[in-house]
Design a protein around this motif. Sequence first.
Motif, PDB file in Angstrom:
ATOM      1  N   HIS A 152       9.432   2.450 -36.483  1.00 59.55           N
ATOM      2  CA  HIS A 152       9.531   3.539 -35.496  1.00 59.55           C
ATOM      3  C   HIS A 152       9.647   2.910 -34.114  1.00 59.55           C
ATOM      4  CE1 HIS A 152       8.383   6.336 -38.717  1.00 59.55           C
ATOM      5  NE2 HIS A 152       7.679   5.287 -39.141  1.00 59.55           N
ATOM      6  N   TYR A 153      10.616   3.404 -33.356  1.00 57.35           N
ATOM      7  CA  TYR A 153      10.951   2.791 -32.075  1.00 57.35           C
ATOM      8  C   TYR A 153      10.541   3.691 -30.916  1.00 57.35           C
ATOM      9  CZ  TYR A 153      13.452  -0.594 -34.804  1.00 57.35           C
ATOM     10  OH  TYR A 153      13.738  -1.587 -35.703  1.00 57.35           O
ATOM     11  N   PRO A 154      10.288   3.068 -29.759  1.00 57.34           N
ATOM     12  CA  PRO A 154       9.866   3.876 -28.602  1.00 57.34           C
ATOM     13  C   PRO A 154      10.904   4.947 -28.277  1.00 57.34           C
ATOM     14  CG  PRO A 154       9.546   1.546 -28.154  1.00 57.34           C
ATOM     15  CD  PRO A 154      10.301   1.629 -29.448  1.00 57.34           C
ATOM     16  N   ARG A 155      10.412   6.117 -27.950  1.00 52.14           N
ATOM     17  CA  ARG A 155      11.309   7.228 -27.635  1.00 52.14           C
ATOM     18  C   ARG A 155      11.609   7.279 -26.149  1.00 52.14           C
ATOM     19  NH1 ARG A 155      10.034  12.952 -30.264  1.00 52.14           N
ATOM     20  NH2 ARG A 155      11.504  13.457 -28.626  1.00 52.14           N
ATOM     21  N   THR A 156      12.863   7.590 -25.840  1.00 52.41           N
ATOM     22  CA  THR A 156      13.239   7.939 -24.482  1.00 52.41           C
ATOM     23  C   THR A 156      14.032   9.228 -24.582  1.00 52.41           C
ATOM     24  OG1 THR A 156      13.318   5.639 -23.766  1.00 52.41           O
ATOM     25  CG2 THR A 156      14.499   7.228 -22.427  1.00 52.41           C
ATOM     26  N   ASP A 157      13.553  10.274 -23.974  1.00 54.36           N
ATOM     27  CA  ASP A 157      14.177  11.585 -24.117  1.00 54.36           C
ATOM     28  C   ASP A 157      15.102  11.857 -22.937  1.00 54.36           C
ATOM     29  OD1 ASP A 157      12.542  11.864 -26.350  1.00 54.36           O
ATOM     30  OD2 ASP A 157      10.938  12.782 -25.186  1.00 54.36           O
ATOM     31  N   PRO A 158      16.412  11.948 -23.188  1.00 59.65           N
ATOM     32  CA  PRO A 158      17.329  12.185 -22.061  1.00 59.65           C
ATOM     33  C   PRO A 158      17.211  13.609 -21.528  1.00 59.65           C
ATOM     34  CG  PRO A 158      18.538  12.171 -24.133  1.00 59.65           C
ATOM     35  CD  PRO A 158      17.122  11.806 -24.469  1.00 59.65           C
ATOM     36  N   ALA A 159      17.172  13.697 -20.221  1.00 56.84           N
ATOM     37  CA  ALA A 159      17.168  14.994 -19.546  1.00 56.84           C
ATOM     38  C   ALA A 159      18.201  14.936 -18.428  1.00 56.84           C
ATOM     39  CB  ALA A 159      15.794  15.299 -18.965  1.00 56.84           C
ATOM     40  N   VAL A 160      18.819  16.047 -18.131  1.00 65.11           N
ATOM     41  CA  VAL A 160      19.770  16.104 -17.018  1.00 65.11           C
ATOM     42  C   VAL A 160      19.122  16.806 -15.840  1.00 65.11           C
ATOM     43  CG1 VAL A 160      21.860  15.994 -18.404  1.00 65.11           C
ATOM     44  CG2 VAL A 160      20.812  18.223 -17.929  1.00 65.11           C
ATOM     45  N   ILE A 161      19.527  16.373 -14.655  1.00 68.26           N
ATOM     46  CA  ILE A 161      19.091  17.034 -13.429  1.00 68.26           C
ATOM     47  C   ILE A 161      20.327  17.106 -12.547  1.00 68.26           C
ATOM     48  CG2 ILE A 161      18.211  14.824 -12.528  1.00 68.26           C
ATOM     49  CD1 ILE A 161      16.009  16.611 -11.136  1.00 68.26           C
ATOM     50  N   ALA A 188      17.173  21.410 -13.946  1.00 67.10           N
ATOM     51  CA  ALA A 188      17.027  20.292 -14.878  1.00 67.10           C
ATOM     52  C   ALA A 188      16.661  20.807 -16.263  1.00 67.10           C
ATOM     53  CB  ALA A 188      15.948  19.329 -14.393  1.00 67.10           C
ATOM     54  N   GLY A 189      16.922  19.979 -17.261  1.00 62.58           N
ATOM     55  CA  GLY A 189      16.499  20.326 -18.613  1.00 62.58           C
ATOM     56  C   GLY A 189      16.825  19.200 -19.581  1.00 62.58           C
ATOM     57  N   PHE A 190      16.253  19.286 -20.756  1.00 62.19           N
ATOM     58  CA  PHE A 190      16.467  18.249 -21.757  1.00 62.19           C
ATOM     59  C   PHE A 190      17.824  18.390 -22.428  1.00 62.19           C
ATOM     60  CE2 PHE A 190      11.801  18.146 -21.603  1.00 62.19           C
ATOM     61  CZ  PHE A 190      11.625  16.778 -21.441  1.00 62.19           C
ATOM     62  N   VAL A 201      24.202  19.952 -18.827  1.00 67.00           N
ATOM     63  CA  VAL A 201      24.273  20.437 -17.442  1.00 67.00           C
ATOM     64  C   VAL A 201      24.777  21.876 -17.423  1.00 67.00           C
ATOM     65  CG1 VAL A 201      25.590  20.230 -15.292  1.00 67.00           C
ATOM     66  CG2 VAL A 201      24.517  18.197 -16.285  1.00 67.00           C
ATOM     67  N   ALA A 202      25.902  22.103 -18.092  1.00 70.10           N
ATOM     68  CA  ALA A 202      26.503  23.442 -18.069  1.00 70.10           C
ATOM     69  C   ALA A 202      25.577  24.469 -18.726  1.00 70.10           C
ATOM     70  CB  ALA A 202      27.857  23.402 -18.771  1.00 70.10           C
ATOM     71  N   ARG A 203      24.983  24.103 -19.850  1.00 68.32           N
ATOM     72  CA  ARG A 203      24.118  25.043 -20.557  1.00 68.32           C
ATOM     73  C   ARG A 203      22.882  25.388 -19.732  1.00 68.32           C
ATOM     74  NH1 ARG A 203      19.787  24.016 -22.929  1.00 68.32           N
ATOM     75  NH2 ARG A 203      20.223  21.796 -23.204  1.00 68.32           N
ATOM     76  N   GLU A 204      22.228  24.353 -19.197  1.00 69.87           N
ATOM     77  CA  GLU A 204      20.992  24.597 -18.454  1.00 69.87           C
ATOM     78  C   GLU A 204      21.236  25.448 -17.208  1.00 69.87           C
ATOM     79  OE1 GLU A 204      17.818  24.009 -18.873  1.00 69.87           O
ATOM     80  OE2 GLU A 204      17.852  22.795 -20.694  1.00 69.87           O
ATOM     81  N   VAL A 205      22.310  25.143 -16.469  1.00 75.03           N
ATOM     82  CA  VAL A 205      22.565  25.881 -15.233  1.00 75.03           C
ATOM     83  C   VAL A 205      22.894  27.334 -15.551  1.00 75.03           C
ATOM     84  CG1 VAL A 205      24.091  26.071 -13.221  1.00 75.03           C
ATOM     85  CG2 VAL A 205      23.243  23.824 -13.947  1.00 75.03           C
TER      86      VAL A 205
END
Length: 295
Positions: A152-161, A188-190, A201-205
Amino acid sequence: MYDAYVMPGPLALSRSTVDHATHRRTDAAWLEATWRDETTRVLVVGAGTVPVDGHELRFVSPSEAPDGHRYLLGVEDGIAYFAVGVDSAPAGGATLREVGAVLGDRDAGLAVHAVALANWHAAHRHCARCGQPTEVSAAGHVRRCPADGSEHYPRTDPAVIVLVTDEHDRCLLGRATAWPEKRFSTLAGFVEPGETPEHAVAREVYEEAGVVVTSARYAGAQPWPFPSSLMLGYYGTATGTEPRPDGAEIAEARWFKRDELRSAALAGDILLPGGISIARRLVEGWYGGALPTQG
Ligand SMILES: [Zn+2]
């Protein structure tokens, strides 16, 4: 129009300089010898904090380090840097929000790496397949399940702003329902499974403000280990339709001209994003300089 915007740097948490030395993570002889070397520097990390003296991290030698899992952070100028994860905040500990901007480049990078790894270990102690407790390996960069051998590898969760602008060169800022009155920032959002950052980007906005984004351009990124995000900054364009805040995540959304933003900020009618945030840099890139706020 938006192609002219450049996000000013550097971002406080994006200044890592240390070689991660990934090939050493499984080199047991090197790891052992390096831990016996009293020039090795050890950073204690716990509860999202690291010990700080003024504008510098406070390291200890391996013999002074507390018990705990060792994470190899990397090597610079022949000096190896480790973190040791502990369960509570170390003495003199400070958060990245508190000191991320005042640390030097090397120390900022080491602190972000250490906090991000420690956050992951704290939240991922068991195997996601079978539920057994996992064991730390690869100098803190893998957890292995002794029952089924899975890694199991460290997680990095991408989010847009994103800072969205319209054909009148106004920018779109919103106030989250969870924020105090008057605080406005970029949206912003994941990133969801199956999406690109541009889709997100388009979905969150649209979800949050009811505004249709027609294009999005990457502006820069910042690790955001609160607890495990990577913030991907974007400039977006839209036609300036009246925002429709969703009321769930976003309570208010408004278009601002530069002079409106300036007068509202100076009058205290709005509070702009601050500190180490990528949001502030995105707004500055559009505004054309330092923002008119009292901090
Ligand atoms: Zn397992």
